[in-house]
Design a protein around this motif. Structure first.
Motif, PDB file in Angstrom:
ATOM      1  N   VAL A  62     -31.843  34.340  38.546  1.00 34.37           N
ATOM      2  CA  VAL A  62     -32.566  33.074  38.573  1.00 34.37           C
ATOM      3  C   VAL A  62     -31.666  32.013  37.952  1.00 34.37           C
ATOM      4  O   VAL A  62     -31.075  32.227  36.885  1.00 34.37           O
ATOM      5  CB  VAL A  62     -33.885  33.169  37.781  1.00 34.37           C
ATOM      6  N   GLY A  63     -31.532  30.876  38.626  1.00 34.83           N
ATOM      7  CA  GLY A  63     -30.688  29.799  38.122  1.00 34.83           C
ATOM      8  C   GLY A  63     -31.475  28.525  37.892  1.00 34.83           C
ATOM      9  O   GLY A  63     -32.629  28.404  38.321  1.00 34.83           O
ATOM     10  N   ASP A  64     -30.851  27.563  37.218  1.00 33.70           N
ATOM     11  CA  ASP A  64     -31.479  26.249  37.063  1.00 33.70           C
ATOM     12  C   ASP A  64     -31.169  25.414  38.303  1.00 33.70           C
ATOM     13  O   ASP A  64     -30.649  25.923  39.301  1.00 33.70           O
ATOM     14  CB  ASP A  64     -31.026  25.574  35.768  1.00 33.70           C
ATOM     15  N   ARG A  65     -31.487  24.117  38.252  1.00 35.96           N
ATOM     16  CA  ARG A  65     -31.301  23.296  39.453  1.00 35.96           C
ATOM     17  C   ARG A  65     -29.829  23.137  39.832  1.00 35.96           C
ATOM     18  O   ARG A  65     -29.521  22.747  40.956  1.00 35.96           O
ATOM     19  CB  ARG A  65     -31.953  21.928  39.276  1.00 35.96           C
ATOM     20  N   LYS A  66     -28.926  23.467  38.894  1.00 37.00           N
ATOM     21  CA  LYS A  66     -27.497  23.453  39.200  1.00 37.00           C
ATOM     22  C   LYS A  66     -26.955  24.866  39.426  1.00 37.00           C
ATOM     23  O   LYS A  66     -25.758  25.083  39.458  1.00 37.00           O
ATOM     24  CB  LYS A  66     -26.727  22.768  38.070  1.00 37.00           C
ATOM     25  N   VAL A 126     -35.067  29.776  47.304  1.00 35.04           N
ATOM     26  CA  VAL A 126     -35.113  31.232  47.220  1.00 35.04           C
ATOM     27  C   VAL A 126     -34.281  31.802  48.348  1.00 35.04           C
ATOM     28  O   VAL A 126     -34.509  31.500  49.521  1.00 35.04           O
ATOM     29  CB  VAL A 126     -36.564  31.761  47.343  1.00 35.04           C
ATOM     30  N   SER A 127     -33.291  32.599  48.007  1.00 38.50           N
ATOM     31  CA  SER A 127     -32.475  33.268  49.020  1.00 38.50           C
ATOM     32  C   SER A 127     -32.408  34.743  48.685  1.00 38.50           C
ATOM     33  O   SER A 127     -33.060  35.221  47.761  1.00 38.50           O
ATOM     34  CB  SER A 127     -31.066  32.671  49.068  1.00 38.50           C
ATOM     35  N   ARG A 128     -31.599  35.468  49.435  1.00 40.59           N
ATOM     36  CA  ARG A 128     -31.492  36.909  49.222  1.00 40.59           C
ATOM     37  C   ARG A 128     -30.990  37.231  47.819  1.00 40.59           C
ATOM     38  O   ARG A 128     -31.409  38.211  47.209  1.00 40.59           O
ATOM     39  CB  ARG A 128     -30.551  37.518  50.272  1.00 40.59           C
ATOM     40  N   ALA A 129     -30.078  36.439  47.303  1.00 36.99           N
ATOM     41  CA  ALA A 129     -29.441  36.781  46.034  1.00 36.99           C
ATOM     42  C   ALA A 129     -29.536  35.679  44.987  1.00 36.99           C
ATOM     43  O   ALA A 129     -28.841  35.723  43.986  1.00 36.99           O
ATOM     44  CB  ALA A 129     -27.970  37.128  46.276  1.00 36.99           C
ATOM     45  N   ARG A 130     -30.400  34.712  45.169  1.00 36.00           N
ATOM     46  CA  ARG A 130     -30.483  33.639  44.186  1.00 36.00           C
ATOM     47  C   ARG A 130     -31.846  32.958  44.273  1.00 36.00           C
ATOM     48  O   ARG A 130     -32.324  32.657  45.354  1.00 36.00           O
ATOM     49  CB  ARG A 130     -29.367  32.620  44.405  1.00 36.00           C
ATOM     50  N   LEU A 131     -32.438  32.735  43.109  1.00 33.88           N
ATOM     51  CA  LEU A 131     -33.649  31.943  43.009  1.00 33.88           C
ATOM     52  C   LEU A 131     -33.351  30.791  42.067  1.00 33.88           C
ATOM     53  O   LEU A 131     -32.729  30.987  41.020  1.00 33.88           O
ATOM     54  CB  LEU A 131     -34.817  32.774  42.459  1.00 33.88           C
ATOM     55  N   ALA A 132     -33.761  29.591  42.418  1.00 32.19           N
ATOM     56  CA  ALA A 132     -33.454  28.425  41.602  1.00 32.19           C
ATOM     57  C   ALA A 132     -34.737  27.730  41.175  1.00 32.19           C
ATOM     58  O   ALA A 132     -35.650  27.540  41.972  1.00 32.19           O
ATOM     59  CB  ALA A 132     -32.556  27.452  42.361  1.00 32.19           C
ATOM     60  N   ILE A 133     -34.788  27.362  39.877  1.00 34.02           N
ATOM     61  CA  ILE A 133     -35.935  26.683  39.288  1.00 34.02           C
ATOM     62  C   ILE A 133     -35.593  25.207  39.098  1.00 34.02           C
ATOM     63  O   ILE A 133     -34.456  24.863  38.777  1.00 34.02           O
ATOM     64  CB  ILE A 133     -36.289  27.300  37.918  1.00 34.02           C
ATOM     65  N   ASP A 134     -36.581  24.362  39.278  1.00 34.04           N
ATOM     66  CA  ASP A 134     -36.367  22.929  39.105  1.00 34.04           C
ATOM     67  C   ASP A 134     -36.418  22.584  37.620  1.00 34.04           C
ATOM     68  O   ASP A 134     -37.368  21.976  37.116  1.00 34.04           O
ATOM     69  CB  ASP A 134     -37.435  22.149  39.880  1.00 34.04           C
ATOM     70  N   VAL A 135     -35.382  22.999  36.892  1.00 38.77           N
ATOM     71  CA  VAL A 135     -35.306  22.772  35.453  1.00 38.77           C
ATOM     72  C   VAL A 135     -33.845  22.783  35.034  1.00 38.77           C
ATOM     73  O   VAL A 135     -33.012  23.412  35.696  1.00 38.77           O
ATOM     74  CB  VAL A 135     -36.105  23.864  34.684  1.00 38.77           C
ATOM     75  N   GLU A 136     -33.521  22.099  33.976  1.00 36.80           N
ATOM     76  CA  GLU A 136     -32.173  22.137  33.420  1.00 36.80           C
ATOM     77  C   GLU A 136     -32.061  23.300  32.431  1.00 36.80           C
ATOM     78  O   GLU A 136     -33.042  23.676  31.777  1.00 36.80           O
ATOM     79  CB  GLU A 136     -31.846  20.824  32.704  1.00 36.80           C
ATOM     80  N   LYS A 137     -30.869  23.845  32.314  1.00 37.14           N
ATOM     81  CA  LYS A 137     -30.666  24.999  31.442  1.00 37.14           C
ATOM     82  C   LYS A 137     -31.022  24.684  29.995  1.00 37.14           C
ATOM     83  O   LYS A 137     -31.551  25.543  29.271  1.00 37.14           O
ATOM     84  CB  LYS A 137     -29.213  25.471  31.539  1.00 37.14           C
ATOM     85  N   ALA A 138     -30.764  23.448  29.554  1.00 35.99           N
ATOM     86  CA  ALA A 138     -31.076  23.074  28.177  1.00 35.99           C
ATOM     87  C   ALA A 138     -32.579  23.169  27.903  1.00 35.99           C
ATOM     88  O   ALA A 138     -33.009  23.618  26.834  1.00 35.99           O
ATOM     89  CB  ALA A 138     -30.573  21.663  27.888  1.00 35.99           C
ATOM     90  N   LYS A 139     -33.401  22.757  28.867  1.00 30.49           N
ATOM     91  CA  LYS A 139     -34.853  22.832  28.689  1.00 30.49           C
ATOM     92  C   LYS A 139     -35.335  24.265  28.727  1.00 30.49           C
ATOM     93  O   LYS A 139     -36.303  24.630  28.055  1.00 30.49           O
ATOM     94  CB  LYS A 139     -35.564  22.005  29.765  1.00 30.49           C
ATOM     95  N   TRP A 140     -34.663  25.091  29.516  1.00 30.88           N
ATOM     96  CA  TRP A 140     -35.040  26.499  29.644  1.00 30.88           C
ATOM     97  C   TRP A 140     -35.119  27.184  28.270  1.00 30.88           C
ATOM     98  O   TRP A 140     -35.983  28.037  28.037  1.00 30.88           O
ATOM     99  CB  TRP A 140     -34.040  27.205  30.541  1.00 30.88           C
ATOM    100  N   LYS A 141     -34.224  26.821  27.386  1.00 36.27           N
ATOM    101  CA  LYS A 141     -34.145  27.490  26.086  1.00 36.27           C
ATOM    102  C   LYS A 141     -35.412  27.318  25.256  1.00 36.27           C
ATOM    103  O   LYS A 141     -35.699  28.126  24.374  1.00 36.27           O
ATOM    104  CB  LYS A 141     -32.930  26.976  25.306  1.00 36.27           C
ATOM    105  N   GLY A 142     -36.183  26.266  25.535  1.00 39.09           N
ATOM    106  CA  GLY A 142     -37.412  26.040  24.780  1.00 39.09           C
ATOM    107  C   GLY A 142     -38.665  26.527  25.475  1.00 39.09           C
ATOM    108  O   GLY A 142     -39.774  26.296  24.981  1.00 39.09           O
ATOM    109  N   ALA A 143     -38.523  27.197  26.614  1.00 34.06           N
ATOM    110  CA  ALA A 143     -39.689  27.641  27.387  1.00 34.06           C
ATOM    111  C   ALA A 143     -40.473  28.713  26.633  1.00 34.06           C
ATOM    112  O   ALA A 143     -39.900  29.517  25.894  1.00 34.06           O
ATOM    113  CB  ALA A 143     -39.240  28.190  28.743  1.00 34.06           C
TER     114      ALA A 143
END
Length: 329
Positions: free
Chosen positions: A34-38, A81-98
């Motif tokens: 799972v990746g961020d928007r980048k 969403v693809s076979r080998a990657r899912l992307a969330i509409d969020v920046e990695k910096a915000k992810w840390k506080g989820a």
């Protein structure tokens, strides 16, 4: 297709048929990155929480940088969403506080109220749920036995097909017992018609065994058939999820264009096939022709196999050419 309860008359979810090509099985999504928007890696999918009563995917549980903790991510937070990657509409910096939950927590015990913070954090509305709703783990559904309304065995759950960005559990794929159907036959049912019994150890489909076996099915080697809109019409009509006297109970008839599209989907899901150059796929009267240049016989066989999964080997014409390097002078 999904759905909403027939009794409640909920048929609000009616996506364009083109979205069917975005369906992904749970077995292919678990442990995917799972990746961020980048597309910077955030973690891996651990599981999905489903609300079968509404045929919905509620959240994905994603591993975090902290061992023993998982991040519940609302399904509609995904935009790719693809076979080998899912992307969330969020920046990695915000992810840390989820918000986090413990990976030791039984996933089925997570109630809607316990996930309200995650929905707020990712800017998603809380899902509409009935009183007393508890979610079920998609991973734990695999292998669960299914019976009919009279207790007759129908088979076991083989997979769950999801449209993650729309937060929909589209089909449950059931493998019937050997004495019920020819080998390799798989059936699809709407999640909304299943009820969990005995703490989720058994699922009951509100129909008879005869009606189930007369319903939509496909061969396990032809998963791309799940992407055809005719199958959705068949499913909804067979299980009374829509009022449509005009629907015919016939095997879906694919156009040449639909077959070509299905072959291309099968090819893109086959690893390393893009070593073929200038690949051209055409279909005429149901017969597929492959043309282009491949680097070796292994790649030729992979392309042929991908097309055969859609139309059968007897309906594939191979006009592929083997790439030959020019000799050095």
């Amino acid at each position: 297709m999904p759905l909403g309860s027939a009794a409640a008359g909920d048929t609000s979810w009616s996506p364009e048929s083109a979205r069917l090509g975005l369906l992904k099985p749970v077995t292919a999504l678990v442990q995917e990155k799972v990746g961020d928007r980048k597309e910077r890696t955030l973690g891996k999918v651990q599981d999905f929480l489903l609300d079968l009563s509404r045929s919905e995917v509620t959240v994905t549980l994603v591993t975090s940088e902290q061992k023993g903790e998982l991040v519940p991510v609302p399904a509609r937070s995904y935009f790719y969403v693809s076979r080998a990657r899912l992307a969330i509409d969020v920046e990695k910096a915000k992810w840390k506080g989820a918000p986090r939950v413990s990976s030791a927590t039984p996933f089925d015990s997570l109630a809607p109220a316990s996930l309200a913070g995650a929905f707020a954090y990712f800017g998603q509305p809380n899902p509409v749920t009935a009183a007393g709703t508890h979610y079920c783990s998609a991973a734990s559904l695999l292998g669960t036995p299914v019976v009919g309304q009279q207790g007759e065995p129908l088979g076991q759950i083989r997979d769950v097909m999801l449209d993650l960005p729309l937060a929909q559990a589209v089909y449950l794929v059931i493998e019937p017992p050997p004495d019920a159907a020819p080998a390799g036959t798989l059936y699809i049912v709407p999640p909304v018609l299943l009820q969990a019994k005995h703490d989720g150890a058994l699922l009951v489909l509100s129909t008879s065994r005869a009606h189930f076996l007369a319903g939509p099915h496909f061969q396990k080697d032809f998963w791309s058939d799940l992407a055809f809109p005719e199958l959705v019409v068949q499913l909804r009509h067979h299980y009374g999820l829509e009022q449509s006297a005009a629907v015919e109970r016939t095997k879906p008839t694919r156009t040449d264009q639909e077959i070509t599209q299905a072959v291309l989907v099968a090819i893109t899901q086959t690893p390393k096939v893009f070593n073929a150059t200038h690949l051209v796929v055409t279909t005429l009267h149901g017969r597929v022709t492959l043309a282009g240049v491949v680097v070796n016989e292994k790649h030729r066989a992979m392309l042929h196999s991908a097309a055969a999964k859609v139309v059968g080997a007897e309906n594939v014409e191979d006009r592929l050419e083997l790439f030959v390097k020019a000799a050095k002078l």
